[in-house]
Design an enzyme around this catalytic site. Structure first.
Site, short mmCIF file in Angstrom:
data_model
loop_
_atom_site.label_atom_id
_atom_site.label_comp_id
_atom_site.label_asym_id
_atom_site.label_seq_id
_atom_site.Cartn_x
_atom_site.Cartn_y
_atom_site.Cartn_z
N ASP A 143 9.19 6.05 13.47
CA ASP A 143 8.96 4.63 13.22
C ASP A 143 9.03 3.90 14.57
OD1 ASP A 143 9.22 1.85 12.47
OD2 ASP A 143 9.90 2.51 10.50
N GLN A 175 8.52 -3.93 1.49
CA GLN A 175 7.39 -3.13 1.99
C GLN A 175 6.57 -3.97 2.96
OE1 GLN A 175 4.76 -1.59 -1.07
NE2 GLN A 175 3.78 -0.18 0.35
N HIS A 224 4.89 5.38 1.67
CA HIS A 224 5.64 6.06 2.72
C HIS A 224 7.13 6.07 2.41
CE1 HIS A 224 5.59 1.81 3.95
NE2 HIS A 224 6.68 2.04 4.68
#
Length: 145
Positions: A37, A101, A107
């Site tokens: 990330d 989200q 994901h």
């Protein structure tokens, strides 16, 4: 964005899958793609996405995609644990903007946790150093069984 809507193939994860945007790859097989990330909540924050899907969230996904996806999540989570030796792991998934989200491609987040270390805010911190992400990806990737 609500729980309902149309998949946007211009989202960042779709671009990563098509090779249009860079990522620090951790793992890839025929079903899943895992990468670091770029706005991590903790050191080693890893994302796992389905490769062949246009589901915006878990509620839209086909069960045939979910089975290999969750196995990929488990496989990567085990590697994160082996590589980084956290005290715990958060494995989470958000459905809809009100739930947190921010990218509307299904994901999962794998977030290592250490005692006494505060968790950053989801999508709220600064961008991580790409070289550090690449190094973390290599450490985790080396532990994929």
């Amino acid at each position: 964005m609500s729980l309902d809507g149309t998949y946007d193939d211009g989202n960042i994860f779709a671009k990563i899958l098509r090779g249009e945007m860079p990522s620090a790859r951790v793992f890839e097989d025929e079903h899943v793609y895992a990468f670091m990330d770029v706005f991590p909540q903790a050191r080693g924050h890893t994302l796992v996405i389905p490769k062949h899907s246009q589901a915006r969230n878990l509620l839209e996904e086909d069960p045939q995609v979910l089975a290999p996806l969750i196995l990929g999540v488990q496989r990567v989570a085990r590697a994160v644990r082996a590589a980084l030796k956290p005290d715990g792991l958060v494995i989470t998934q958000f459905n809809g903007q009100p739930a947190g989200q921010t990218v509307f491609h299904l994901h999962f987040h794998i977030i290592p946790r250490w005692e006494g270390v505060a968790l950053g805010r989801h999508a709220g911190g600064g961008m991580a150093d790409p070289a550090e992400l690449k190094d973390l990806a290599a450490q985790i990737s080396a532990m994929i069984a």
